[in-house]
Design a protein around this motif. Sequence first.
Motif, PDB file in Angstrom:
ATOM      1  N   LEU A   1      -4.518   7.542   2.864  1.00 53.92           N
ATOM      2  CA  LEU A   1      -4.002   9.705   2.709  1.00 53.92           C
ATOM      3  C   LEU A   1      -4.406   9.624   0.991  1.00 53.92           C
ATOM      4  CD1 LEU A   1      -0.791   9.900   3.537  1.00 53.92           C
ATOM      5  CD2 LEU A   1      -2.466  10.165   4.875  1.00 53.92           C
ATOM      6  N   PRO A   2      -5.186  10.282   0.661  1.00 51.84           N
ATOM      7  CA  PRO A   2      -5.151  10.690  -0.981  1.00 51.84           C
ATOM      8  C   PRO A   2      -4.393  10.981  -1.446  1.00 51.84           C
ATOM      9  CG  PRO A   2      -5.981  12.668   0.208  1.00 51.84           C
ATOM     10  CD  PRO A   2      -5.366  11.697   1.609  1.00 51.84           C
ATOM     11  N   HIS A   3      -3.284  11.741  -1.093  1.00 49.57           N
ATOM     12  CA  HIS A   3      -2.422  11.657  -2.299  1.00 49.57           C
ATOM     13  C   HIS A   3      -0.837  10.748  -2.282  1.00 49.57           C
ATOM     14  CE1 HIS A   3      -2.333  13.858   1.474  1.00 49.57           C
ATOM     15  NE2 HIS A   3      -0.683  14.211   1.393  1.00 49.57           N
ATOM     16  N   ALA A   4      -0.520  10.883  -2.580  1.00 49.77           N
ATOM     17  CA  ALA A   4       1.008  10.882  -3.230  1.00 49.77           C
ATOM     18  C   ALA A   4       1.442  11.291  -1.500  1.00 49.77           C
ATOM     19  CB  ALA A   4       1.933  10.588  -4.601  1.00 49.77           C
ATOM     20  N   LEU A   5       3.021  10.784  -1.677  1.00 49.13           N
ATOM     21  CA  LEU A   5       4.053  10.922  -1.023  1.00 49.13           C
ATOM     22  C   LEU A   5       5.643  11.209  -1.142  1.00 49.13           C
ATOM     23  CD1 LEU A   5       3.167   9.637   2.431  1.00 49.13           C
ATOM     24  CD2 LEU A   5       2.786  11.712   1.666  1.00 49.13           C
ATOM     25  N   ASP A   6       6.029  12.400  -1.140  1.00 51.58           N
ATOM     26  CA  ASP A   6       7.316  12.333  -1.845  1.00 51.58           C
ATOM     27  C   ASP A   6       8.628  11.709  -1.344  1.00 51.58           C
ATOM     28  OD1 ASP A   6       8.069  14.308   0.196  1.00 51.58           O
ATOM     29  OD2 ASP A   6       7.950  15.547  -1.088  1.00 51.58           O
ATOM     30  N   GLU A   7       9.492  12.354  -1.357  1.00 52.73           N
ATOM     31  CA  GLU A   7      10.718  11.422  -0.962  1.00 52.73           C
ATOM     32  C   GLU A   7      10.748  11.451   0.545  1.00 52.73           C
ATOM     33  OE1 GLU A   7      14.796   9.274  -2.425  1.00 52.73           O
ATOM     34  OE2 GLU A   7      15.378  10.818  -1.951  1.00 52.73           O
ATOM     35  N   ALA A   8      11.011  12.530   1.223  1.00 52.42           N
ATOM     36  CA  ALA A   8      10.914  13.436   2.306  1.00 52.42           C
ATOM     37  C   ALA A   8       9.989  13.155   2.991  1.00 52.42           C
ATOM     38  CB  ALA A   8      11.354  14.983   2.158  1.00 52.42           C
TER      39      ALA A   8
ATOM     40  N   ARG B   1       7.690   8.792   7.405  1.00 50.62           N
ATOM     41  CA  ARG B   1       6.566   8.239   7.468  1.00 50.62           C
ATOM     42  C   ARG B   1       6.805   6.388   8.055  1.00 50.62           C
ATOM     43  NH1 ARG B   1       1.585  10.323   7.302  1.00 50.62           N
ATOM     44  NH2 ARG B   1       0.991   8.174   8.188  1.00 50.62           N
ATOM     45  N   ILE B   2       8.121   6.056   6.891  1.00 51.23           N
ATOM     46  CA  ILE B   2       8.134   4.468   6.452  1.00 51.23           C
ATOM     47  C   ILE B   2       8.370   3.493   7.443  1.00 51.23           C
ATOM     48  CG2 ILE B   2      10.580   4.543   5.215  1.00 51.23           C
ATOM     49  CD1 ILE B   2       7.383   2.453   3.782  1.00 51.23           C
ATOM     50  N   GLY B   3       9.311   4.668   8.614  1.00 54.96           N
ATOM     51  CA  GLY B   3      10.125   3.803   9.704  1.00 54.96           C
ATOM     52  C   GLY B   3       8.773   2.637   9.916  1.00 54.96           C
ATOM     53  N   SER B   4       7.716   3.117  10.835  1.00 56.74           N
ATOM     54  CA  SER B   4       7.023   2.755  10.955  1.00 56.74           C
ATOM     55  C   SER B   4       5.608   1.608  11.000  1.00 56.74           C
ATOM     56  CB  SER B   4       5.667   3.315  12.301  1.00 56.74           C
ATOM     57  OG  SER B   4       5.411   4.184  11.425  1.00 56.74           O
ATOM     58  N   VAL B   5       5.785   1.647   9.188  1.00 62.99           N
ATOM     59  CA  VAL B   5       4.964   0.605   8.664  1.00 62.99           C
ATOM     60  C   VAL B   5       5.180  -0.630   8.312  1.00 62.99           C
ATOM     61  CG1 VAL B   5       3.814   1.180   6.340  1.00 62.99           C
ATOM     62  CG2 VAL B   5       4.245   3.399   7.392  1.00 62.99           C
ATOM     63  N   HIS B   6       4.429  -1.412   8.620  1.00 65.71           N
ATOM     64  CA  HIS B   6       4.344  -3.182   7.779  1.00 65.71           C
ATOM     65  C   HIS B   6       3.644  -3.279   6.270  1.00 65.71           C
ATOM     66  CE1 HIS B   6       4.100  -2.777  12.763  1.00 65.71           C
ATOM     67  NE2 HIS B   6       5.266  -4.076  12.496  1.00 65.71           N
ATOM     68  N   MET B   7       3.260  -2.825   6.423  1.00 65.36           N
ATOM     69  CA  MET B   7       2.760  -3.122   4.942  1.00 65.36           C
ATOM     70  C   MET B   7       2.219  -1.719   4.211  1.00 65.36           C
ATOM     71  SD  MET B   7      -0.157  -6.244   6.172  1.00 65.36           S
ATOM     72  CE  MET B   7      -0.587  -6.144   4.674  1.00 65.36           C
ATOM     73  N   LEU B   8       2.674  -1.296   2.797  1.00 62.02           N
ATOM     74  CA  LEU B   8       2.417  -0.337   2.284  1.00 62.02           C
ATOM     75  C   LEU B   8       1.380  -0.496   0.782  1.00 62.02           C
ATOM     76  CD1 LEU B   8       2.935   2.681   2.002  1.00 62.02           C
ATOM     77  CD2 LEU B   8       5.917   2.048   0.760  1.00 62.02           C
ATOM     78  N   GLY B   9       0.718   0.500   0.223  1.00 64.41           N
ATOM     79  CA  GLY B   9      -0.378   0.163  -0.386  1.00 64.41           C
ATOM     80  C   GLY B   9       0.201   1.818  -1.081  1.00 64.41           C
ATOM     81  N   ILE B  10       0.390   1.198  -2.165  1.00 63.12           N
ATOM     82  CA  ILE B  10       0.522   2.246  -3.510  1.00 63.12           C
ATOM     83  C   ILE B  10      -0.023   2.526  -4.792  1.00 63.12           C
ATOM     84  CG2 ILE B  10       2.797   3.177  -2.300  1.00 63.12           C
ATOM     85  CD1 ILE B  10       4.189   2.040  -4.191  1.00 63.12           C
ATOM     86  N   ARG B  11      -0.072   3.704  -5.791  1.00 62.67           N
ATOM     87  CA  ARG B  11       0.046   3.321  -6.956  1.00 62.67           C
ATOM     88  C   ARG B  11       0.954   4.046  -8.160  1.00 62.67           C
ATOM     89  NH1 ARG B  11      -6.087   6.018  -7.774  1.00 62.67           N
ATOM     90  NH2 ARG B  11      -6.206   4.893 -10.154  1.00 62.67           N
ATOM     91  N   SER B  12       0.436   5.039  -8.576  1.00 64.40           N
ATOM     92  CA  SER B  12       1.586   4.524  -9.885  1.00 64.40           C
ATOM     93  C   SER B  12       2.513   6.024  -9.719  1.00 64.40           C
ATOM     94  CB  SER B  12       1.072   5.333 -11.213  1.00 64.40           C
ATOM     95  OG  SER B  12       0.065   6.256 -11.355  1.00 64.40           O
ATOM     96  N   ARG B  13       2.049   6.976  -8.829  1.00 66.54           N
ATOM     97  CA  ARG B  13       2.826   8.116  -8.366  1.00 66.54           C
ATOM     98  C   ARG B  13       3.166   8.246  -7.161  1.00 66.54           C
ATOM     99  NH1 ARG B  13      -2.448  12.518  -9.061  1.00 66.54           N
ATOM    100  NH2 ARG B  13      -2.242  12.651 -11.060  1.00 66.54           N
ATOM    101  N   THR B  14       3.815   7.543  -6.446  1.00 64.05           N
ATOM    102  CA  THR B  14       4.397   7.278  -5.443  1.00 64.05           C
ATOM    103  C   THR B  14       6.212   6.540  -5.389  1.00 64.05           C
ATOM    104  OG1 THR B  14       2.931   7.115  -3.536  1.00 64.05           O
ATOM    105  CG2 THR B  14       4.353   6.528  -3.131  1.00 64.05           C
ATOM    106  N   ASN B  15       7.044   7.182  -5.530  1.00 64.31           N
ATOM    107  CA  ASN B  15       8.388   6.530  -6.075  1.00 64.31           C
ATOM    108  C   ASN B  15       9.026   5.675  -5.202  1.00 64.31           C
ATOM    109  OD1 ASN B  15       8.374   6.635  -8.515  1.00 64.31           O
ATOM    110  ND2 ASN B  15       8.573   8.853  -8.565  1.00 64.31           N
TER     111      ASN B  15
END
Length: 415
Positions: free
Chosen positions: A38-45, A50-64
Motif C-alpha cells: 500500500l502507498p500509505h500508512a494505516l491508522d490504528e483502527a 487487517r493485522i490478524g491475517s498478516v505474518h510479516m509486516l513492513g512499515i516506515r516512519s508513519r505507521t504506529n
Amino acid sequence: MTKLSLSKDKIQILLLEGIHDNAINELAARGYASVERLPHALDEAELLARIGSVHMLGIRSRTNLTAKVLEAASKLVTVGCFCIGTNQVDLKAARRLGVPVFNAPYSNTRSVAELVIGEIVMLMRGIFDKSNLVHKGGWMKSAKNSFEVRGKSLGIVGYGHIGTQVSILAEAMGMRVYYYDVVRKLALGNAQACDSLEELLGKSDVVTLHVPDTPQTRDMIGEREIRAMKKGSYLLNAARGKVVVIEALAAALKDGHLTGAAIDVFPKEPSGDNDPFESDLRGLSNVILTPHIGGSTLEAQANIGAEVAQKLIEYSDNGSTLGAVNFPEVALPVRVGATRFLHIHENKPGVMRRINDLFSTRNLNITAQYLQTDPELGYVVIDVDGDVDEGEVLADLKQVDGTLKTRFLYPGRRG
C-alpha cells in the motif's frame, strides 16, 4: 519430504507506505509471492482490521505499531521497519509477544550526510531567502551575511555512521571539524574530539545533530545550550525531532543570536501529506524546513528495501535474528537435511531442560543447538535428525511453560 509449517506462498506479507520495489523483488526471488503493498500508512483502527491475517509486516516512519495492534496480530512472525528509526513500534510489546523487529540503520547514511552539507552551504550563503525573493520578482544582490564554508568550524554532535560521513565531506570542503559523542570514538581525518557538549557549542560556527531518540537526548538542545552557541552561528537537525526545543530555537533566530537553522525532523509531524504542519519556525526567512526527507533519496530507499527484506527472509527461512533491535541476535548457518525448530521463551530456569527432554523422549538426535538469552528473553534454534512428526513436536513445544512463540522450518530452503 514433510510439508512446511506454512509454505511460502501462504505467508501473508503486508508492506505499507510505498516501500521500494527492491523489497518486492527480494521477497519474490526467495519464493514469497503473497505480498500486498500500500502507498500509505494505516491508522490504528485500520491496522486492527487487517493485522490478524498478516505474518510479516513492513512499515516506515508513519505507521504506529501499538501494543494493542501487536496483541491483535495473532499470526505475526516479524516486523520490518524500512527506515532507520524504530520508535514508531512498541518494541517491548513486540518482544513480549515473540516478534523480532528489524530496521536499516545504515542504508541512508550518505543521503542524510549530503543533505546536511548542502544545507550548510545554503544557510551560509542565505540562498533560501534570496531564492524566495527572486521568485517573487525581487532582487537582492548582496554579500551581506554570505560566507564561504572553507575555514569555518563544524561541530558534529553524535559521531556515528552519519556523523562521520558528514565529517569527511565537510573536511574535504575545507571546514575544521569538531565532534562530541558520549562514547569515545576514533577521529577520522583531522577531526578533533571535544570533551563536552558545551565545549563543542562554544567553538563551532555550525552545529549539526546526529543522535538517536533516547531519554538522554530528548530536549538536549534547549535554551541553555542554544545560548551557549556562538552568536551568529547555525544549527542543523536531521536526527530526531525531540532533540531540539523548537520554542527556544525560534526565539534565538528571531533575536539574532543564531543566524540560521535547517530542520528536517520535528517533535510533532503530520501523519500524512494532506495534514497541516504547525511549528513556531514557520515563516522565518532564515530557516530551511524540510519534511523529514534526510534519507528520502531513490538510492537510499532502494538500499533500505533490499536490506530489510533480506533480514525478514533470513529470519523466516532459517531463524537468523542478526540485526534485530529487540531480540537476542543469532546468526545461523544453514544445515541441509535437518529439521529446524525455533522456540522463543521467557528466560527462566528449567525451560531448556524441558525442551531437550522433549526431543530425547522422542528419540530425536539434536545435531545443533543455538541459544541466546538476555535478562528477559531466551531464543533457541534446534536442528534435529530422525523420524520427526513436526505437528506433534510443535504442539509439545507450545506447552512448555514460558513459551512465547514457536515454529518449525527447513534451513535448506533457498527459494
